[in-house]
Design a protein around this motif. Structure first.
Motif, PDB file in Angstrom:
ATOM      1  N   PHE A  31      27.726  41.418  48.774  1.00  0.00           N
ATOM      2  CA  PHE A  31      28.202  42.434  47.838  1.00  0.00           C
ATOM      3  C   PHE A  31      29.263  41.822  46.914  1.00  0.00           C
ATOM      4  CE2 PHE A  31      31.646  45.684  47.292  1.00  0.00           C
ATOM      5  CZ  PHE A  31      31.040  46.408  46.273  1.00  0.00           C
ATOM      6  N   ILE A  32      30.203  41.098  47.497  1.00  0.00           N
ATOM      7  CA  ILE A  32      31.260  40.446  46.713  1.00  0.00           C
ATOM      8  C   ILE A  32      30.672  39.355  45.823  1.00  0.00           C
ATOM      9  CG2 ILE A  32      33.366  39.050  46.852  1.00  0.00           C
ATOM     10  CD1 ILE A  32      33.947  40.508  49.524  1.00  0.00           C
ATOM     11  N   TYR A  33      29.753  38.555  46.398  1.00  0.00           N
ATOM     12  CA  TYR A  33      29.138  37.483  45.629  1.00  0.00           C
ATOM     13  C   TYR A  33      28.382  38.031  44.426  1.00  0.00           C
ATOM     14  CZ  TYR A  33      26.414  33.296  44.584  1.00  0.00           C
ATOM     15  OH  TYR A  33      25.855  32.220  43.941  1.00  0.00           O
ATOM     16  N   GLY A  34      27.682  39.142  44.610  1.00  0.00           N
ATOM     17  CA  GLY A  34      26.876  39.712  43.546  1.00  0.00           C
ATOM     18  C   GLY A  34      27.675  40.154  42.340  1.00  0.00           C
ATOM     19  N   TYR A  35      28.901  40.668  42.566  1.00  0.00           N
ATOM     20  CA  TYR A  35      29.711  41.057  41.417  1.00  0.00           C
ATOM     21  C   TYR A  35      30.646  39.938  40.943  1.00  0.00           C
ATOM     22  CZ  TYR A  35      33.759  42.433  44.478  1.00  0.00           C
ATOM     23  OH  TYR A  35      34.810  42.464  45.372  1.00  0.00           O
ATOM     24  N   SER A  36      30.609  38.801  41.647  1.00  0.00           N
ATOM     25  CA  SER A  36      31.437  37.663  41.231  1.00  0.00           C
ATOM     26  C   SER A  36      30.694  36.686  40.320  1.00  0.00           C
ATOM     27  CB  SER A  36      31.945  36.895  42.466  1.00  0.00           C
ATOM     28  OG  SER A  36      32.741  37.718  43.284  1.00  0.00           O
ATOM     29  N   VAL A  37      29.351  36.705  40.373  1.00  0.00           N
ATOM     30  CA  VAL A  37      28.584  35.786  39.533  1.00  0.00           C
ATOM     31  C   VAL A  37      28.440  36.364  38.131  1.00  0.00           C
ATOM     32  CG1 VAL A  37      27.309  34.811  41.467  1.00  0.00           C
ATOM     33  CG2 VAL A  37      26.367  36.788  40.257  1.00  0.00           C
ATOM     34  N   THR A  38      28.109  35.497  37.192  1.00  0.00           N
ATOM     35  CA  THR A  38      27.838  35.916  35.820  1.00  0.00           C
ATOM     36  C   THR A  38      26.384  35.599  35.498  1.00  0.00           C
ATOM     37  OG1 THR A  38      30.119  35.416  35.221  1.00  0.00           O
ATOM     38  CG2 THR A  38      28.560  35.658  33.419  1.00  0.00           C
TER      39      THR A  38
END
Length: 234
Positions: A64-71
């Motif tokens: 969940f965190i990774y998904g909103y941290s990538v561009t």
């Protein structure tokens, strides 16, 4: 072709993640049903590994965190994993209600605190996207190692008790399908961004195959036991 493959793989993976939520929901319902059965000979959460479900929560939350941290922001990863995190936390609540142990309470409180922090990161983390992606990738590597030992603990509990207890067959089947679709999606993203998904999905899928084998092993053992009893009675 690359964009089309990414969108198709992402859509299929999201569908399987949502399907896997039905599996987590089946695990939750199984625990609730076992609690309501007056003739239950063991606890509602018998054989369930607190270790494994705590790490599963961390795995969903880390993605969940990774998904909103990538561009760009990856909707395919973010929203299904948030739903999965909430569902697994509900199972942690059930384990705590059943056992009332310090370790169960610690796991539940830690999960609740981490979920609040992750949601705060979603609201205010856009200023530090690159740093967040690096941190999330490192966290996923750690979570993968923890997930491997968590499922190893679940497997050992099944072997030690000689039965699967409250472990849900449906959950293992559906999460295995999700893992397979995640592997495809990781390749669609490209290994530069998708390698954390690939790493965790391969480890998770391998452990699910082992648990599915144990369900078959349990049925074979029960069938052998019935045949021996019939032979003695004849």
């Amino acid at each position: 072709m690359g964009t089309a493959f990414y969108n198709i793989a992402g859509t299929v993976n999201t569908a399987f993640i949502l399907l896997s939520l039905l599996g987590v929901g089946a695990q939750f319902r199984l625990v609730r049903n076992r609690r309501e059965r007056a003739d239950a000979t063991d606890s509602a959460t018998a054989v369930l590994s607190l270790n494994q479900f705590t790490v599963s929560f961390l795995a969903y939350l880390s993605f969940f965190i990774y998904g909103y941290s990538v561009t760009p922001f990856n909707h395919f990863i973010v929203w299904p994993r948030l739903l999965a995190s909430v569902l697994v936390m509900a199972i942690l609540v059930e384990i705590w209600r059943d056992r009332r142990s310090r370790s169960a309470a610690t796991s539940l409180l830690t999960a609740a605190l981490l979920l609040i922090c992750a949601l705060a990161g979603l609201a205010w983390g856009d200023r530090h996207v690159d740093e967040g992606r690096v941190v999330a990738s490192a966290v996923i590597v750690v979570i993968t190692a923890l997930l491997a030992q968590g499922y190893a603990h679940q497997i050992l509990l099944i072997l030690r008790n000689g039965h699967t207890g409250a472990v849900s067959l449906r959950m293992s089947q559906l999460i295995l399908l999700m893992d397979l679709s995640t592997i495809v999606f990781a390749f669609a993203m490209g290994l530069r961004l998708g390698w954390p998904l690939l790493l965790l999905a391969v480890v998770s899928g391998s452990t699910k195959l082992a648990i599915l084998y144990l369900f078959r092993w349990q049925r074979s053992a029960q069938a052998d036991s019935r045949r021996r009893r019939l032979a003695l009675q004849s």
